[in-house]
Design an enzyme around this catalytic site. Sequence first.
Site, mmCIF file in Angstrom:
data_model
loop_
_atom_site.group_PDB
_atom_site.id
_atom_site.type_symbol
_atom_site.label_atom_id
_atom_site.label_comp_id
_atom_site.label_asym_id
_atom_site.label_seq_id
_atom_site.Cartn_x
_atom_site.Cartn_y
_atom_site.Cartn_z
ATOM 1 N N LYS A 1 20.303 7.550 4.454
ATOM 2 C CA LYS A 1 20.833 6.405 3.453
ATOM 3 C C LYS A 1 20.212 6.577 2.086
ATOM 4 C CE LYS A 1 22.012 2.578 6.387
ATOM 5 N NZ LYS A 1 21.481 3.079 7.862
ATOM 6 N N GLU B 1 22.383 -5.458 0.311
ATOM 7 C CA GLU B 1 22.227 -6.313 1.672
ATOM 8 C C GLU B 1 21.498 -5.252 2.603
ATOM 9 O OE1 GLU B 1 24.816 -4.608 0.845
ATOM 10 O OE2 GLU B 1 25.088 -3.319 2.431
ATOM 11 N N SER C 1 21.767 11.557 11.991
ATOM 12 C CA SER C 1 21.609 10.717 10.844
ATOM 13 C C SER C 1 20.236 10.155 10.673
ATOM 14 C CB SER C 1 22.603 9.666 10.885
ATOM 15 O OG SER C 1 22.600 8.736 12.002
#
Length: 393
Positions: free
Chosen positions: A87, A109, A376
Amino acid sequence: MLPDRKGKFGIFGGRFAPETLIGPLEELEREYKKISKKREFREKLNYLLKEYAGRPTPLYFAESFSKQIGFKVYLKREDLAFTGAHKINNTLGQVLLAKMMGKTRIIAETGAGQHGVATATACALLNMECVVYMGEIDLERQKLNVYRMNLLGAKVVPVKSGSKTLKDAINEAMRDWIANFKTTHYVIGSVVGPHPYPMIVRNFQSVIGKETKKQILKKEKKLPDYLIACVGGGSNSIGLFYPFFKYKEVKFIGVEAGGIGLNTDKHAATLSKGEKGILHGSFSYVLQDRYGQIKVTHSVSAGLDYPGVGPEHSFYKEIGRAEYFAVDDKTALEGFHILSELEGIIPALEPSHAIGWLLKNKRRFKKEDIVIVCLSGRGDKDVVEVAKIEGKL
Ligand SMILES: *Cc1c(COP(=O)(O)O)cnc(C)c1O
């Protein structure tokens, strides 16, 4: 090159946003196209990805796991990127972009808090004000991540509307953006939302696939046969897939969250079980009831627990460029354990779905196949949850 000028990937994508958001979205598209080409931006971002976030992440040959499963498996180690997942690639890119656009305030968010923490991290680094919207139920479930965001100087705003989870937090962030877009940039956390977000997030996450291509060519002197990644909104998977798009011999497999099972209502398998519709400003596959109301989803992994999916994945599905499958919570937990035991790598529950799928489907592969899985994120965040599920706490 997709998306086209209207932000479409085939019939998917687009910009289904209220009138008041069209201006800010157009500004973002214009500025992104201008700034992302500038040498100053590219050099700064590359510097941060390398020196701050620890890129390039390794492409690791998982020898024991490969031996067990019968073909060669490489892991793209996004779990080793700073903050423990992919991310950060996107949040560093978007917050730097916003800064160069002259914005002073960032909103985001978050569901489980991963994207909120990654955004708060980039904001602390680049000295931007940061407000994160989070559903009240998620907030309760993820108190530690709320504290992390606070430590990093971000303000976390509880959202009390709707199901009080991620999709409601997105709605609230959009409302804030409409009111404050002159000073504020909205950092969306995956390849979803109205154009230009799916394109911007994909481009920032493509660093995963670009590095992978170089690394595998160096190690194996050829391209891989398969790329496999978990799909929530779809950013780590598209980041891996996209730089290989034109190499038709490289097959793409996306793995969604099957939750308790696809024949129940408790899953988040949008591409497997959803229908075409509009969610958060984009036309894509959506989990909805027969009246078009958005369904409440379930997955053991918070990062995959979303009723929509990026429009580019819907397009890949439609043209047959990628295949999408779902595995249930139980299979993901098997993936979680096997990688921990065989490789000493505790994976996040999200990529554990991809590992679990491989385990269940090993017969589809040949001995000489080269398979790359996007790992990930790391599993530290999930250890307490798994121990609880398994009655060990
Ligand atoms: C958020 C998250 C995901 C899901 O998001 P995508 O946009 O589909 O990549 C997957 N893995 C990890 C570790 C995450 O934190």
